[in-house]
Design a protein around this motif. Structure first.
Motif, PDB file in Angstrom:
ATOM      1  N   ARG A   1       0.573   6.765   5.654  1.00 27.83           N
ATOM      2  CA  ARG A   1       1.346   5.669   5.064  1.00 27.83           C
ATOM      3  C   ARG A   1       2.833   6.016   5.185  1.00 27.83           C
ATOM      4  NH1 ARG A   1      -2.711   6.273   0.734  1.00 27.83           N
ATOM      5  NH2 ARG A   1      -4.038   4.438   0.637  1.00 27.83           N
ATOM      6  N   ARG A   2       3.406   5.779   6.325  1.00 29.10           N
ATOM      7  CA  ARG A   2       4.801   6.179   6.556  1.00 29.10           C
ATOM      8  C   ARG A   2       5.749   5.301   5.744  1.00 29.10           C
ATOM      9  NH1 ARG A   2       7.674   9.501   9.033  1.00 29.10           N
ATOM     10  NH2 ARG A   2       9.753   9.059   9.822  1.00 29.10           N
ATOM     11  N   ILE A   3       6.438   5.908   4.811  1.00 28.12           N
ATOM     12  CA  ILE A   3       7.339   5.173   3.912  1.00 28.12           C
ATOM     13  C   ILE A   3       8.529   4.632   4.694  1.00 28.12           C
ATOM     14  CG2 ILE A   3       8.843   5.382   1.891  1.00 28.12           C
ATOM     15  CD1 ILE A   3       5.812   5.456   1.289  1.00 28.12           C
ATOM     16  N   GLN A   4       8.829   3.358   4.484  1.00 28.57           N
ATOM     17  CA  GLN A   4       9.900   2.709   5.217  1.00 28.57           C
ATOM     18  C   GLN A   4      11.190   2.679   4.389  1.00 28.57           C
ATOM     19  OE1 GLN A   4       8.193  -0.995   6.677  1.00 28.57           O
ATOM     20  NE2 GLN A   4       6.890   0.115   8.105  1.00 28.57           N
ATOM     21  N   PHE A   5      12.264   2.288   5.048  1.00 30.13           N
ATOM     22  CA  PHE A   5      13.617   2.401   4.493  1.00 30.13           C
ATOM     23  C   PHE A   5      13.754   1.787   3.093  1.00 30.13           C
ATOM     24  CE2 PHE A   5      17.828   0.525   3.902  1.00 30.13           C
ATOM     25  CZ  PHE A   5      18.651   1.618   4.092  1.00 30.13           C
ATOM     26  N   PHE A   6      13.416   0.511   2.960  1.00 35.95           N
ATOM     27  CA  PHE A   6      13.603  -0.173   1.671  1.00 35.95           C
ATOM     28  C   PHE A   6      12.655   0.391   0.608  1.00 35.95           C
ATOM     29  CE2 PHE A   6      12.917  -3.754  -1.306  1.00 35.95           C
ATOM     30  CZ  PHE A   6      14.228  -3.895  -1.753  1.00 35.95           C
ATOM     31  N   GLU A   7      11.473   0.819   1.043  1.00 30.30           N
ATOM     32  CA  GLU A   7      10.534   1.421   0.097  1.00 30.30           C
ATOM     33  C   GLU A   7      11.105   2.723  -0.479  1.00 30.30           C
ATOM     34  OE1 GLU A   7       6.504  -0.225   2.329  1.00 30.30           O
ATOM     35  OE2 GLU A   7       7.317   1.727   2.853  1.00 30.30           O
ATOM     36  N   LEU A   8      11.756   3.500   0.353  1.00 26.82           N
ATOM     37  CA  LEU A   8      12.370   4.746  -0.116  1.00 26.82           C
ATOM     38  C   LEU A   8      13.445   4.458  -1.156  1.00 26.82           C
ATOM     39  CD1 LEU A   8      12.861   7.793   0.051  1.00 26.82           C
ATOM     40  CD2 LEU A   8      14.286   7.385   2.068  1.00 26.82           C
TER      41      LEU A   8
ATOM     42  N   ASP B   1       0.819  -1.220   0.000  1.00 27.42           N
ATOM     43  CA  ASP B   1       0.000   0.000   0.000  1.00 27.42           C
ATOM     44  C   ASP B   1       0.848   1.264   0.000  1.00 27.42           C
ATOM     45  OD1 ASP B   1      -2.169  -1.627   0.033  1.00 27.42           O
ATOM     46  OD2 ASP B   1      -2.695  -1.287   2.146  1.00 27.42           O
ATOM     47  N   ARG B   2       1.874   1.295   0.863  1.00 23.54           N
ATOM     48  CA  ARG B   2       2.676   2.511   1.003  1.00 23.54           C
ATOM     49  C   ARG B   2       3.461   2.820  -0.272  1.00 23.54           C
ATOM     50  NH1 ARG B   2       3.566  -0.392   5.755  1.00 23.54           N
ATOM     51  NH2 ARG B   2       5.454  -1.210   4.800  1.00 23.54           N
ATOM     52  N   ILE B   3       4.195   1.838  -0.787  1.00 17.81           N
ATOM     53  CA  ILE B   3       5.024   2.074  -1.975  1.00 17.81           C
ATOM     54  C   ILE B   3       4.151   2.368  -3.189  1.00 17.81           C
ATOM     55  CG2 ILE B   3       5.228  -0.419  -2.454  1.00 17.81           C
ATOM     56  CD1 ILE B   3       7.985   2.156  -3.140  1.00 17.81           C
ATOM     57  N   ALA B   4       2.987   1.712  -3.274  1.00 15.23           N
ATOM     58  CA  ALA B   4       2.083   1.969  -4.405  1.00 15.23           C
ATOM     59  C   ALA B   4       1.578   3.407  -4.364  1.00 15.23           C
ATOM     60  CB  ALA B   4       0.909   0.988  -4.378  1.00 15.23           C
TER      61      ALA B   4
ATOM     62  N   TYR C   1       7.500  14.096  -1.988  1.00 15.49           N
ATOM     63  CA  TYR C   1       6.410  13.143  -2.253  1.00 15.49           C
ATOM     64  C   TYR C   1       6.359  12.065  -1.170  1.00 15.49           C
ATOM     65  CZ  TYR C   1       6.637  15.443  -6.771  1.00 15.49           C
ATOM     66  OH  TYR C   1       6.651  16.380  -7.774  1.00 15.49           O
ATOM     67  N   VAL C   2       7.543  11.698  -0.657  1.00 12.34           N
ATOM     68  CA  VAL C   2       7.597  10.745   0.454  1.00 12.34           C
ATOM     69  C   VAL C   2       6.897  11.345   1.674  1.00 12.34           C
ATOM     70  CG1 VAL C   2       9.164   9.578   2.075  1.00 12.34           C
ATOM     71  CG2 VAL C   2       9.718   9.652  -0.378  1.00 12.34           C
ATOM     72  N   GLU C   3       7.212  12.605   1.968  1.00 10.88           N
ATOM     73  CA  GLU C   3       6.607  13.254   3.133  1.00 10.88           C
ATOM     74  C   GLU C   3       5.104  13.462   2.948  1.00 10.88           C
ATOM     75  OE1 GLU C   3       9.147  16.639   3.327  1.00 10.88           O
ATOM     76  OE2 GLU C   3      10.685  15.586   4.510  1.00 10.88           O
ATOM     77  N   LEU C   4       4.674  13.705   1.709  1.00 11.24           N
ATOM     78  CA  LEU C   4       3.243  13.806   1.412  1.00 11.24           C
ATOM     79  C   LEU C   4       2.554  12.468   1.699  1.00 11.24           C
ATOM     80  CD1 LEU C   4       0.780  15.308   0.163  1.00 11.24           C
ATOM     81  CD2 LEU C   4       1.554  14.452  -2.071  1.00 11.24           C
ATOM     82  N   THR C   5       3.177  11.393   1.270  1.00  8.23           N
ATOM     83  CA  THR C   5       2.613  10.054   1.516  1.00  8.23           C
ATOM     84  C   THR C   5       2.577   9.765   3.011  1.00  8.23           C
ATOM     85  OG1 THR C   5       3.608   9.374  -0.594  1.00  8.23           O
ATOM     86  CG2 THR C   5       2.748   7.625   0.806  1.00  8.23           C
ATOM     87  N   ASP C   6       3.623  10.186   3.721  1.00  5.57           N
ATOM     88  CA  ASP C   6       3.644  10.021   5.186  1.00  5.57           C
ATOM     89  C   ASP C   6       2.414  10.649   5.840  1.00  5.57           C
ATOM     90  OD1 ASP C   6       6.112   8.764   5.093  1.00  5.57           O
ATOM     91  OD2 ASP C   6       7.259  10.541   5.675  1.00  5.57           O
ATOM     92  N   THR C   7       2.050  11.853   5.384  1.00  2.52           N
ATOM     93  CA  THR C   7       0.944  12.588   6.013  1.00  2.52           C
ATOM     94  C   THR C   7      -0.395  11.910   5.783  1.00  2.52           C
ATOM     95  OG1 THR C   7       0.565  14.024   4.088  1.00  2.52           O
ATOM     96  CG2 THR C   7       2.158  14.790   5.733  1.00  2.52           C
ATOM     97  N   GLN C   8      -0.438  11.000   4.805  1.00  3.61           N
ATOM     98  CA  GLN C   8      -1.683  10.275   4.524  1.00  3.61           C
ATOM     99  C   GLN C   8      -1.804   9.000   5.365  1.00  3.61           C
ATOM    100  OE1 GLN C   8      -1.115   9.699   0.327  1.00  3.61           O
ATOM    101  NE2 GLN C   8      -1.843  11.754  -0.216  1.00  3.61           N
TER     102      GLN C   8
END
Length: 429
Positions: A105-112, A14-17, A96-103
């Motif tokens: 869905r906190r992006i994790q290390f490997f996803e980044l 979900d997060r990476i998508a 965009y990572v921080e935008l996704t975080d605010t939704q």
């Protein structure tokens, strides 16, 4: 910004998508060769990359884990992203990572890192991306890409806490990278794994190519510094192919890479045999049965599970006629350490147990306590630091004399291999 550690994550796409969606789906900008399996993924990726580049294609390669530098994971045209480019890609996607975080869905290390790779490849742009799954398959962050070709290297027991307790459950997880309409290139598998993979391919309508049936190694001879191969691909036979890598497992990786490249490039014609010979003759797979010193001979290998260690030890026996082997071993505490030690015991005359630079490393004292009943206390040396352990191993080999045929094997983990390469300046730095 804290993103956790690579080995502790919540399995979901979900997060990476969501992140790649706001980035404009860069993973759909080029064909993808997706590689999963237990052992041989990075070597297979490097071999496929070499073939594709020899065809004058721009290739992005994403592999993990790294040996020394995080930048090794994302390469374009065979070279890791420069420090400047790596930082630039990070800066480009972090909003965009921080935008996704605010939704939520906190992006994790490997996803980044995965998002950085897909974005860098789209920006280049590459003609094809060779993408190695980090762990598993179905819920691995890389599986947001739909591979035109999916490669499954040999499956064995590893990461059982994450992937399942047995071969069929692990195979089911890794089979998730096989997508509708793709070609599934399957390395030789144990029957329980093969059955699961074939069922998945049938369910999604993938074309199947199996090592030993549709393609395979026809002949293999040990040669100076590697091996000489005759390979049957999906579209032709390629003879007199010199591969400067050791062991039957590397020949298997090479033929899987060959079949995958034949599949991803389309058409019915075989690849040019001289192109295949040239590409494979120059390939390297750092930290995989790699000779990093000649006198005494020091071999570094990243084997960290029983199947990988078995392949390494068979390759060591075949390629190096050592009369005596001194082992320098550091392992992660979550591995099947008993099985690794049992495999090493008949091969190593002495074992120096130590630690690597990972916080997951088993302590030398713990490893020594496990090794003593297997090897006998007189053959076990406990050394706190890896640099001192390597010095001691080389010292033991030196004391045997230059013509004694004594070699040093440094193994037990990808991190151990990377640390050793850095300490021994294997890149010439």
């Amino acid at each position: 910004m804290e993103r956790g550690v690579e080995w502790d994550f919540e399995p979901t796409l979900d997060r990476i998508a969501a992140l790649l969606d706001v980035l404009g789906s860069p993973q759909r900008a080029y064909p993808v060769m997706h590689i999963a399996g237990t052992n041989g993924k990075t070597s297979t990726a490097r071999l496929a990359e070499a073939l594709l580049r020899e065809r004058n294609l721009r290739v992005g390669r994403f592999t993990s884990p790294h040996l020394v530098s995080m930048r090794e994971r994302i390469t374009v045209d065979g070279a890791p992203l420069s420090e400047e480019r790596f930082a630039e890609v990070y800066e480009e996607i972090i909003p965009y990572v921080e935008l996704t975080d605010t939704q939520g869905r906190r992006i994790q290390f490997f996803e980044l890192l995965t998002a950085m790779a897909f974005a860098a490849f789209a920006d280049t742009p590459v003609d094809v991306a060779v993408v190695e799954a980090g762990m598993g398959g179905s819920w691995d962050a890389t599986n947001v890409a739909d591979g035109t070709v999916s490669v499954i290297t040999p499956i064995s027991l590893d990461h059982t806490d994450r992937l399942g307790p047995d071969i069929p459950s692990i195979a089911a997880e890794k089979a998730g990278i096989i997508k509708a309409g793709s070609t599934a290139v399957l390395a030789q598998q144990e029957l329980p794994a093969a059955e699961v993979l074939m069922r998945r391919a049938a369910d999604v309508g993938a074309v199947v190519a199996r090592e030993g049936l549709e393609f395979g190694v026809l002949n293999r001879e040990v040669a100076l510094g590697g091996q000489l191969l005759t390979l049957r691909g999906l579209k032709g036979v390629y003879d007199e192919v010199y591969l400067p890598l050791h062991g039957a497992h590397q020949a298997g990786n090479a033929v899987c890479a060959l079949a995958a490249v034949e599949a991803v490039t389309g058409g019915d014609d075989p690849l040019d045999v001289d192109l295949v010979r040239q590409a494979f003759s120059e390939v390297a797979s750092p930290g995989r049965m790699e000779v990093v010193r000649r006198t005494p001979a020091v071999v570094v290998d990243a084997a960290h599970n029983p199947a990988g260690m078995q392949a390494t030890l068979e390759g060591l026996h075949e390629a190096f006629d050592f009369a005596k082997v001194v082992g320098v071993v550091a392992v992660m505490r979550d591995k099947d350490v008993d099985a690794l030690l049992e495999l090493l015991e008949p091969v190593l005359d002495e074992i120096i147990v130590t630690r690597n630079s990972s916080p997951r490393s088993m302590t030398p004292q713990e490893l020594g306590a496990m090794a003593a009943p297997v090897f006998g206390e007189e053959r076990v040396h406990v050394v706190d630091r890896l640099d001192d352990a390597i010095d001691q191993g080389i010292g033991i080999a030196d004391a045997e004399g230059e013509f004694s045929g004594t070699g040093v094997l440094i193994t037990g983990s990808v991190v151990t291999a990377g640390d050793a390469r850095l300490l021994l300046k294997a890149d010439g730095s």
